[in-house]
Design a protein around this motif. Sequence first.
Motif, PDB file in Angstrom:
ATOM      1  N   ASP A 145      67.866  31.767  63.699  1.00 16.97           N
ATOM      2  CA  ASP A 145      66.802  32.344  62.781  1.00 16.97           C
ATOM      3  C   ASP A 145      66.232  30.902  62.349  1.00 16.97           C
ATOM      4  O   ASP A 145      65.070  30.968  62.035  1.00 16.97           O
ATOM      5  N   ARG A 194      69.521  26.116  56.544  1.00 16.40           N
ATOM      6  CA  ARG A 194      70.459  26.789  55.588  1.00 16.40           C
ATOM      7  C   ARG A 194      71.641  27.157  56.087  1.00 16.40           C
ATOM      8  O   ARG A 194      72.023  26.921  57.238  1.00 16.40           O
ATOM      9  N   GLU A 208      72.656  29.510  57.305  1.00 13.58           N
ATOM     10  CA  GLU A 208      72.865  30.622  58.403  1.00 13.58           C
ATOM     11  C   GLU A 208      72.969  30.112  60.004  1.00 13.58           C
ATOM     12  O   GLU A 208      73.994  30.035  60.453  1.00 13.58           O
ATOM     13  N   TRP A 254      70.879  35.548  65.134  1.00 21.78           N
ATOM     14  CA  TRP A 254      70.259  36.903  64.707  1.00 21.78           C
ATOM     15  C   TRP A 254      69.145  37.493  65.728  1.00 21.78           C
ATOM     16  O   TRP A 254      68.293  36.841  66.302  1.00 21.78           O
ATOM     17  N   ASP A 267      65.483  38.258  65.313  1.00 24.76           N
ATOM     18  CA  ASP A 267      64.643  37.289  65.232  1.00 24.76           C
ATOM     19  C   ASP A 267      64.275  36.995  66.869  1.00 24.76           C
ATOM     20  O   ASP A 267      63.256  36.773  67.286  1.00 24.76           O
ATOM     21  N   TRP A 307      67.441  45.078  65.840  1.00 27.10           N
ATOM     22  CA  TRP A 307      68.450  43.905  65.795  1.00 27.10           C
ATOM     23  C   TRP A 307      69.218  44.276  66.880  1.00 27.10           C
ATOM     24  O   TRP A 307      69.147  43.540  68.021  1.00 27.10           O
ATOM     25  N   PHE A 324      67.995  46.876  58.480  1.00 28.75           N
ATOM     26  CA  PHE A 324      67.076  45.627  57.881  1.00 28.75           C
ATOM     27  C   PHE A 324      65.701  46.441  57.690  1.00 28.75           C
ATOM     28  O   PHE A 324      65.032  45.536  57.033  1.00 28.75           O
ATOM     29  N   TRP A 381      61.793  44.260  58.071  1.00 32.66           N
ATOM     30  CA  TRP A 381      62.449  43.110  57.141  1.00 32.66           C
ATOM     31  C   TRP A 381      61.304  41.946  56.793  1.00 32.66           C
ATOM     32  O   TRP A 381      60.536  41.846  57.564  1.00 32.66           O
ATOM     33  N   PHE A 440      59.099  41.999  60.082  1.00 32.41           N
ATOM     34  CA  PHE A 440      59.767  41.453  61.475  1.00 32.41           C
ATOM     35  C   PHE A 440      59.336  42.415  62.430  1.00 32.41           C
ATOM     36  O   PHE A 440      59.314  42.184  63.587  1.00 32.41           O
ATOM     37  N   GLU A 456      59.245  31.300  57.071  1.00 28.81           N
ATOM     38  CA  GLU A 456      59.966  32.873  57.189  1.00 28.81           C
ATOM     39  C   GLU A 456      59.096  33.598  56.413  1.00 28.81           C
ATOM     40  O   GLU A 456      59.179  34.565  56.970  1.00 28.81           O
ATOM     41  N   MET A 502      65.902  32.806  49.954  1.00 26.60           N
ATOM     42  CA  MET A 502      65.403  33.374  51.466  1.00 26.60           C
ATOM     43  C   MET A 502      64.158  32.572  51.758  1.00 26.60           C
ATOM     44  O   MET A 502      63.131  33.080  51.720  1.00 26.60           O
ATOM     45  N   HIS A 513      61.359  29.220  60.374  1.00 30.39           N
ATOM     46  CA  HIS A 513      61.847  30.464  61.021  1.00 30.39           C
ATOM     47  C   HIS A 513      60.882  31.166  62.329  1.00 30.39           C
ATOM     48  O   HIS A 513      59.755  31.137  61.714  1.00 30.39           O
TER      49      HIS A 513
HETATM   50  C1  BGC Z   1      67.824  35.693  58.517  1.00 35.36           C
HETATM   51  C2  BGC Z   1      66.893  36.589  59.283  1.00 35.36           C
HETATM   52  C3  BGC Z   1      67.640  37.594  59.904  1.00 35.36           C
HETATM   53  C4  BGC Z   1      68.072  38.611  58.700  1.00 35.36           C
HETATM   54  C5  BGC Z   1      68.673  39.977  58.941  1.00 35.36           C
HETATM   55  C6  BGC Z   1      68.499  36.558  57.210  1.00 35.36           C
HETATM   56  O1  BGC Z   1      69.110  36.126  56.412  1.00 35.36           O
HETATM   57  O2  BGC Z   1      67.403  34.522  58.137  1.00 35.36           O
HETATM   58  O3  BGC Z   1      66.075  36.027  59.883  1.00 35.36           O
HETATM   59  O4  BGC Z   1      67.102  38.489  60.750  1.00 35.36           O
HETATM   60  O5  BGC Z   1      68.726  37.669  57.854  1.00 35.36           O
HETATM   61  O6  BGC Z   1      67.747  40.689  58.078  1.00 35.36           O
END
Ligand code: BGC
Length: 726
Positions: free
Chosen positions: A338, A342, A344, A348, A351, A403, A454, A457, A560, A604, A620, A625
């Motif tokens: 993603d 950060r 993460e 994902w 994405d 996803w 999600f 998103w 998304f 993002e 966030m 992204h």
């Molecule tokens: C990520 C996204 C991801 C999402 C899920 C986020 O924290 O950065 O890009 O797909 O969580 O909803």
Amino acid sequence: MEIRNSQWITVSRPDRDLAPVFRRVFSAARPVESAVLQLTALGVYEAELNGQRVGDFVLAPGWTSYATRLQVQSYDITPLLQGENELRVTVGRGWFRSPMPGWDSLGIREKRFAQPCGLIALLILRFADGSEERIVSDESWQWAEGPIRFSEIYDGETADARITPENWEPVLPLDWSRDCLIPQEGEPIREAERIAARRVFKTPDGDTVVDFGQEVTGWVEFTLEAKAGEEVLFDHAEVLDRNGSWYNENYRGAKAKVRYICRDGRQTWHPRLTFFGFRMIRLISWPGKASPEQFTAVAVHSDLRRTGWLKSGDPLLNRFFSNVVWGQLGNFLDVPTDCPQRDERLGWTGDAEAFVRAAACFYDVERFFRKWLRDLRADQRPDGGVGSVIPDVLPGDQPAAAWGDAAAIVPWEIYQAYGCLDLLADQFDSMVRWVRAIPGYTKTPDLWTDWPQFADWLGLDAPEGSYKGASRENYCASAFYANSLDLAVRTGRLLGRDVSDLETQHARTVAAFRRAFPTCETQTEYVLAIEFGLAEDPQQAADALAEMIRKDGTRLRTGFMGTPRLLHVLSRYGYSSLAWDLLLRREYPGWLYPVTRGATTVWEHWDGIREDSSFWSRDMNSFNHYAYGAVADWVFSRAAGLRHAEDRPGYAELIYAPEPDARIGWLQARLDTRFGPVSAFWSYEEGGIRYDLETPVPALIRLGGEERRVAPGRYTFWTEVGRDCR
Ligand code: BGC
């Protein structure tokens, strides 16, 4: 694999932070014809033989679903061999032993820390006299503390250049699976672009900042003259705040710090067992005065072959294209992530499904996704569910629409781009298992309802305080379910499988969807209905979508799910000019707004930095992204007009149907397909539009409302301005 006969080894004094150095001394008394080293680790490693780096794969062994798939790298070390040899391998925590600071709430920290540090190796020496010798990792190896005192994916690295490994101690055997060992599948991760620092300056708060002018993923290499014991300490950031002050709160739990204790003299260093997403660094401690020549940002990513280029008459749009490419490079580090900065940096799936088509335009990503899809398959749950991240490292995570649908969409798109039917064959069972899992998650038969999602998103129509756009969750989930069923059916047919039950299910789902959702309420709902063949009258739905967008002030509100598909849907139903309006919008929200704010990668959020220069959020807010960069595939396939005939994936036959727009003057696109380079150019000129096409395959030309077929070759066409060019 023969390496399975070697022994896993580990250190005798486990330490959470330290990156231990393993070594094996050996002699090659007879003349050696070839020497091959096979190696992998639990963590990430760097190897050297007689003080020389072995290979150029960084962050080896990369990231896979380690429990079942751990890649083994193979290196030809013949040129590095001497009579007496010392092989050293430094092993850091890497992804394998990262405590994953962003996911503390899952209570996984201690368990992840408790994983062992391990190494397994096999060295095959072939002598000129025809004999062979095998050196395996076993208790004859040793280990010692080395200069890397701490190393971790999210938190960074600490090195002490004064330390050289000594006090070698015996290793211990480690009881760990060898069944998981597989040969290297993906492209190696390598150091690639090198970017010199643009400037060193002081912020209003007195911080010393080095700016590289481009956000990259990788590390900073620095050179300095120092005395032993002097300290270098810096952290990383993507942007400054509205006052021009240092800002990296958006890294959240990732400390992203580099600490280096100098030895005497002139020295060059860079972290090696971690990486950062950054555009600048803040020198918290630096011996002497810093100047730009001392710093280079080194981009690190999967070594993919570039295959696509876009250029236009609009400098802002060109910067956006460059941002998409940088976004892809920064997030294709063995796994499609993603974001790179950060806490993460995870694979994902949502994405990846959003961006995969664009990814396959700019780079050859067949091998990259083949590997990742095998991880997806390996991590598929017993019921067929697919996690939201692959490798699936988030315990308790529930499969979600869009996803999990990566299981169907990603293989399908890779097949479309490269025509690789064998990849579809590999993934078919996984696709089918995914669509068969969904009935276990729904309250309403034939649809997917009442399940945590999600949703769309980050859709801009999200209610205050929510990340989820206003599109109905049951609507979106059911739409993606229908689409994945459709893709599974189409895949099954291509492979000659019996998919009659899936066909029946698809028909039932489409019918149930139409009954349950007779109307569309949001932009994304329209987009999904049209794109996934759910709208009974797609033209009417597209007309209504166009009207809704205009009523919204010619602004997109999609997240998304909707954004990657929005312009395609508009183009397909006669709204090319509206698609261009959205793409070329310079104000928020739109692809070019971040560019006007100095973005060098894709954000993002459309308003990562708002018009008043404040940040939209601290928790966030990634400035790298790739998901919304997906629009680049519309530029290739619609704006430039290059797409393959529907039944000829991989560009075995071309459709050339550009949708020019006078506002950018000209557009040039090039795609290196499996059949050779395709290039297309259009330009507004006196009295008309000129089109140049070069195609290595037969093409169907659609221009000025007419169609004709041409053989491979170079062509120039003209249309009058104002005529329908679709
Ligand atoms: C990520 C996204 C991801 C999402 C899920 C986020 O924290 O950065 O890009 O797909 O969580 O909803």
